[in-house]
Design an enzyme around this catalytic site. Structure first.
Site, PDB file in Angstrom:
ATOM      1  N   LYS A 205       0.833  -1.203   0.000  1.00 31.45           N
ATOM      2  CA  LYS A 205       0.000   0.000   0.000  1.00 31.45           C
ATOM      3  C   LYS A 205       0.867   1.252   0.000  1.00 31.45           C
ATOM      4  O   LYS A 205       0.628   2.187  -0.774  1.00 31.45           O
ATOM      5  CB  LYS A 205      -0.913  -0.030   1.228  1.00 31.45           C
ATOM      6  CG  LYS A 205      -1.962   1.076   1.225  1.00 31.45           C
ATOM      7  CD  LYS A 205      -2.831   0.998   2.468  1.00 31.45           C
ATOM      8  CE  LYS A 205      -3.848  -0.123   2.408  1.00 31.45           C
ATOM      9  NZ  LYS A 205      -3.439  -1.384   2.989  1.00 31.45           N
TER      10      LYS A 205
ATOM     11  N   GLY B 221      -8.024  -6.204   2.423  1.00 26.05           N
ATOM     12  CA  GLY B 221      -8.864  -6.343   3.603  1.00 26.05           C
ATOM     13  C   GLY B 221      -8.352  -7.294   4.651  1.00 26.05           C
ATOM     14  O   GLY B 221      -9.043  -7.564   5.637  1.00 26.05           O
TER      15      GLY B 221
ATOM     16  N   GLN C 187      -1.750   8.884   7.175  1.00 26.59           N
ATOM     17  CA  GLN C 187      -2.094   9.988   6.280  1.00 26.59           C
ATOM     18  C   GLN C 187      -3.069  10.940   6.956  1.00 26.59           C
ATOM     19  O   GLN C 187      -3.871  10.532   7.808  1.00 26.59           O
ATOM     20  CB  GLN C 187      -2.777   9.450   5.007  1.00 26.59           C
ATOM     21  CG  GLN C 187      -1.853   8.734   4.041  1.00 26.59           C
ATOM     22  CD  GLN C 187      -2.658   8.191   2.859  1.00 26.59           C
ATOM     23  OE1 GLN C 187      -3.348   7.194   2.999  1.00 26.59           O
ATOM     24  NE2 GLN C 187      -2.554   8.867   1.726  1.00 26.59           N
TER      25      GLN C 187
ATOM     26  N   GLU D  59      -9.479   3.093  -3.884  1.00 32.00           N
ATOM     27  CA  GLU D  59     -10.316   3.725  -2.874  1.00 32.00           C
ATOM     28  C   GLU D  59     -10.129   5.239  -2.996  1.00 32.00           C
ATOM     29  O   GLU D  59      -9.002   5.724  -3.122  1.00 32.00           O
ATOM     30  CB  GLU D  59      -9.935   3.241  -1.474  1.00 32.00           C
ATOM     31  CG  GLU D  59     -10.315   1.786  -1.225  1.00 32.00           C
ATOM     32  CD  GLU D  59     -10.086   1.352   0.209  1.00 32.00           C
ATOM     33  OE1 GLU D  59     -10.130   2.216   1.112  1.00 32.00           O
ATOM     34  OE2 GLU D  59      -9.841   0.149   0.430  1.00 32.00           O
TER      35      GLU D  59
ATOM     36  N   GLN E  81      -5.943   4.897  -1.909  1.00 28.26           N
ATOM     37  CA  GLN E  81      -5.063   3.767  -2.211  1.00 28.26           C
ATOM     38  C   GLN E  81      -5.437   3.178  -3.559  1.00 28.26           C
ATOM     39  O   GLN E  81      -6.536   3.391  -4.060  1.00 28.26           O
ATOM     40  CB  GLN E  81      -5.116   2.686  -1.131  1.00 28.26           C
ATOM     41  CG  GLN E  81      -6.451   2.033  -0.897  1.00 28.26           C
ATOM     42  CD  GLN E  81      -6.356   0.978   0.199  1.00 28.26           C
ATOM     43  OE1 GLN E  81      -5.287   0.555   0.618  1.00 28.26           O
ATOM     44  NE2 GLN E  81      -7.503   0.534   0.671  1.00 28.26           N
TER      45      GLN E  81
ATOM     46  N   HIS F   2     -12.161 -37.840 -22.946  1.00 20.65           N
ATOM     47  CA  HIS F   2     -11.637 -39.102 -22.432  1.00 20.65           C
ATOM     48  C   HIS F   2     -12.550 -39.777 -21.409  1.00 20.65           C
ATOM     49  O   HIS F   2     -12.885 -40.950 -21.525  1.00 20.65           O
ATOM     50  CB  HIS F   2     -10.257 -38.857 -21.815  1.00 20.65           C
ATOM     51  CG  HIS F   2      -9.785 -39.998 -21.000  1.00 20.65           C
ATOM     52  ND1 HIS F   2      -9.192 -41.099 -21.550  1.00 20.65           N
ATOM     53  CD2 HIS F   2      -9.900 -40.241 -19.679  1.00 20.65           C
ATOM     54  CE1 HIS F   2      -8.930 -41.962 -20.589  1.00 20.65           C
ATOM     55  NE2 HIS F   2      -9.350 -41.460 -19.454  1.00 20.65           N
TER      56      HIS F   2
END
Length: 889
Positions: A23, A131, A182, A295, A307, A844
């Protein structure tokens, strides 16, 4: 440790996967590309390792015993223990100081941040781990930030994360975790976007889910979001659905989040905003060079990218396919062969050359480009499907191998998506004009003199096999071996299938025609014609299975051999065989069997797959299961002979009824002659496959010998690594060039193992990326449907098998599997019925099932997941219906 090793600016060029996780690395690349990413920093993997070392090292993350990825209760208990250890741990002072300093630079106590885990195996091109770790929103203050960082570190060891890694065959030892911090975007609207449709695989569609507030509501599935589908080229909104959006997750004063009621009836994004976001996403996908799962958030009239990661669930496209070009249709050749696994790189190359040789023999054209995708072979059938006349022939041929694929292609035709072409190049027509009359003449000669033609083609095929195996063993150098290997691969199908096909092909045509005649004109039940296939002589695969049964009877008659087979592990017996230490009848009988059939195996058309000769463990497992057959009437030889007698009685009954009426003197000889030819020629169906396997085996042994030489030179780690090296690379080695094979082989082996774990493989794929998995009927309640390929009915207990190696099928169980090849057929002698997800009338498993008299249904959608071990079912091999009688399995 210096602070610069513990924390990095999110924009730092040193924010690599190894230091910033997937990430963090992707966000750094987005910032470098000029995309609107919130400012922040990364707590590096060095900080994670410092914490682990300071709090017990390996003991902190120790997992006791083996990991069962399906036992989530046990994994949850393990995860809880590890989480408690992390929460009790102490953050080293150097880490705390570095994180605090970076937080102060970002804004300090007045700054609300989002804290997200970023594993080194997360958001990569082949494994997303989406996730699996945690995100903490609206974190305020240094203490809360450090606590969230520790929780992120601990989330590497949740039950779902451990299970996911185990399923993906990813080693925990290679894993580490960074944390992305962030500035929190106080979003009015947020959500996720896919630059390719994740449900259909369509690369030309953008899919957006949006809702009010922070994106956690959408990601966690707490709301029904607004759903938009956008054309990726024109940015036209193709469809929209407004979700309820009952709640919004918003930041809470002082930290944390809360839920609030939302205006669900109002659209979260206007059309202009949808288009603006789609254009940003398209640029991101081009920046990364692959479809992306993004996202995003919108605040203050601006979009922010939180991200971006690859959409790893998409099935890969064949090389050099342009999703924006004219639509092409690709057919899964693996499904035709009953081989859902990927090919080894050299094995796939060999089979592609074989198919190329057949294409050139039939049409006079063909290029060496392989339509490989996900390690499987997909063949472009677009030209044939577009031609209004040729499509009938091609679809009829395909229906014999995979009728479900034909349904899918017909859907494309009916929807007008394929277009139409009226003709081919002159060279193609000229080649077809040369090819088909010759084959038609062979078919006519076969109908006139079936015994002579069968003897002739088997001799010709045997001569080709002998010559090809000699070529393999006599090659003077590695370069010479690769050259002759490619030439013999290209010659394989013209010298085997294209020789035997015109001889056994008429038998199938007669069987289908006779089946229709008997039902429509003479009053017999549907599927009667297929019963003439029971107990046919001369099928090399049937003969193999019966020889294995004969060995089982010999072993049963010897007390020591029978006891060894019943009580000792098959892998242990296999090692004893290699040492010559098995009880006499078992040692001698197994050696004789492997001398004749040791080149066979599960997945035998792949050059890189181990042979029974390499490891006879599967054969020993099957022998052990044969000892469980006590009922004389269920003995395989008795069943086979009974099938032959039934076919003879049925032939007499059909001939007698055909003789009735005014034209009986014409119809009776025709029926009698047709049945005779069916039974004389059908057995040849498996001969070309056996011949190809002998050729493959000869080159496999020659290549392994060269592999041993490369191991001795240090070029490879083990001899079978040579099957993960491509011909041109081997030629470069032969010329004395230096090439790093070890790293290439390691990467290809990793890709191969991941693809082996893929549970669903598309039958048909379009160049747009759309994939189709459906069988003969959609999944749903009630009966399961497919195509009946071996008539009769049976009731029995389900046994789901995805890999026959190591399986001991109990007598009377109904075998349910994805597909089969000759390596599976020893199990047929114990089974009472057969259900397959793939296959058709001429594949087969269907052929052998008819010969053994096993009712069989193929093309059953998700048969191995909708049916479970222990259930009791009724299989109708005439009408293609499976009825669940007891769901308690």
């Amino acid at each position: 440790m210096p602070a610069t090793n513990l924390v990095l600016a999110l924009s730092s060029p040193e924010a690599t996967v190894a230091r910033a996780g997937g990430k963090g690395s992707n966000l750094a690349r987005l910032i470098a590309g000029g995309f609107p990413v919130p400012d922040g920093f990364v707590v590096t993997t060095d900080a994670y390792r410092a914490f682990v070392e300071a709090n017990g090292g390996a003991a902190l993350t120790a997992i006791p015993g083996e990991v069962d990825p399906d036992n989530l209760d046990a994994l949850e208990a393990v995860a809880e223990q590890i989480r408690a250890r992390f929460e009790a741990g102490k953050v080293p002072a150097s880490v705390a100081e570095a994180v605090g300093a970076a937080y102060e630079k970002l804004g300090g106590a007045a700054c609300a941040v989002a804290v997200r885990s970023s594993a080194t195996a997360e958001d990569l091109a082949d494994l997303s781990f989406a996730g699996q770790q945690e995100t903490y929103l609206n974190i305020v203050g240094r203490a809360a930030l450090l606590e969230s960082v520790v929780r992120c570190w601990a989330s590497l060891w949740t039950a779902r994360a451990i299970s996911y890694r185990a399923r993906a065959r990813f080693s925990d030892e290679a894993l580490s975790l960074a944390v992305v911090v962030q500035i929190l975007v106080p979003s009015e609207v947020s959500g996720v976007l896919f630059t390719a449709n994740p449900l259909t695989g369509h690369r030309g569609q953008i899919v957006i889910d949006a809702s009010f507030g922070l994106g956690e509501a959408v990601v966690s599935g707490q709301v029904e979001p607004d759903h938009f589908v956008v054309d990726a080229t024109s940015f036209r909104i193709e469809s929209r659905h407004l979700g309820e959006k009952a709640i919004a997750i918003v930041p809470k004063a002082g930290g944390g989040i809360e839920h609030k009621d939302a205006e669900g009836e109002r659209a979260s994004l206007g059309d202009a905003e949808v288009i603006e976001l789609s254009k940003i996403a398209t640029r991101i996908a081009k920046h990364f060079g692959a479809p992306q799962d993004i996202e995003w958030a919108r605040a203050g009239g601006r979009f922010h990218i939180l991200q971006s990661r690859p959409i790893t669930s998409l099935y890969p496209l064949p090389a050099d396919v342009d999703p924006e070009g004219p639509m092409r249709v690709f057919l899964n050749f693996n499904a035709f062969q009953g081989f859902p696994d990927p090919f080894t790189p050299l094995g796939g190359h060999a089979l592609n050359l074989m198919m190329l040789g057949m294409q050139r023999a039939m049409t006079g054209s063909g290029s060496r480009g392989a339509d490989g995708a996900g390690g499987r072979l997909f063949k472009d059938v677009t030209p044939a499907a577009q031609h209004p006349i040729l499509r009938r022939l091609v679809l009829r041929l395909i229906s014999n191998a995979d009728p479900a694929a034909v349904q899918l292609i017909r859907r494309m035709i009916d929807e007008g998506r394929l277009g139409e072409q009226k003709g081919f190049a002159f060279e193609t027509w000229a080649a077809l004009a040369r090819f088909w009359p010759k084959k038609a003449a062979l078919m006519a000669a076969t109908l006139a003199a079936p015994e002579r033609m069968r003897a002739r083609v088997t001799t010709e095929v045997d001569q080709y096999v002998e010559k090809a195996r000699a070529n393999a063993s006599e090659a003077a150098s590695l370069g010479a071996l690769i050259d002759i290997f490619e030439r013999d691969c290209e010659a394989a199908l013209p010298n085997t299938l294209l020789r035997t096909g015109p001889v056994f092909g008429p038998a199938f045509l007669l069987m289908r025609l006779l089946d229709g005649l008997l039902e429509a004109r003479l009053g017999f039940e549907r599927g009667t014609g297929m019963r003439f296939a029971r107990g046919v002589p001369g099928n090399i695969t049937t003969e193999m299975d019966l020889e294995l049964w004969a060995l089982a009877k010999a072993v049963r008659a010897d007390g020591d051999a029978a006891a060894a087979l019943r009580t000792r592990d098959a892998s242990e017996l296999s090692e004893s065989y290699r040492k010559g230490e098995l009880p006499g009848p078992l040692q001698r009988g197994l050696r004789a069997f492997l001398d004749r059939y040791g080149a066979r195996a599960v997945g035998e058309i792949d050059l890189g797959r181990p042979r029974w000769r390499d490891d006879p463990t599967p054969v020993l497992h099957t022998l052990a299961s044969y000892l469980e057959i006590e009922d004389p009437e269920r003995a395989p030889d008795a069943v086979f002979e009974a099938g032959a007698r039934e076919a003879e009685r049925l032939a007499a009954a059909c001939t007698a009824r055909a003789a009735e009426g005014p034209l009986g003197f014409v119809r009776a000889p025709l029926v009698r002659g047709a049945v005779r030819r069916i039974r004389l020629l059908l057995g040849l169906r498996e001969y070309h496959k056996f011949a190809m396997v002998q050729v493959i085996d000869g080159y496999r042994e020659a290549l392994r010998a060269r592999g041993r030489d490369l191991v001795a030179r240090g070029e490879l780690a083990q001899e079978d690594d040579i099957f993960f090296v491509l011909p041109e690379e081997l030629r470069r080695l032969a010329r004395g060039e230096s090439i790093d094979l070890r790293s290439r082989v390691a990467e290809r082996r990793a890709d191969y193992e991941r693809e082996r774990g893929r549970r669903q493989i598309p039958r048909v794929m379009l160049s747009t990326g759309e994939v189709f998995y459906e069988g003969m009927a959609p999944a749903g309640k009630g009966d399961l449907h497919g195509e009946g390929v071996s008539p009769g009915t049976v009731e029995g207990i389900v046994r789901v098998v995805r890999d026959p190696r190591g399986v001991r099928l109990l007598p009377g169980e109904i075998l349910v599997c994805p597909a089969t090849d000759p390596g599976w057929t020893p199990l047929f002698l114990s089974a009472s019925g057969l259900v397959m997800e793939m296959g058709g009338m001429m594949t087969h498993g269907s052929v052998v099932a008819r010969e053994y008299g096993l009712p069989a249904v193929v093309g059953v959608h998700q048969g191995t997941t909708r049916l479970r071990d222990g259930q009791r079912i009724h299989v109708d091999g005439t009408h293609g219906v499976i009825t669940l009688l007891d769901a308690s399995g």
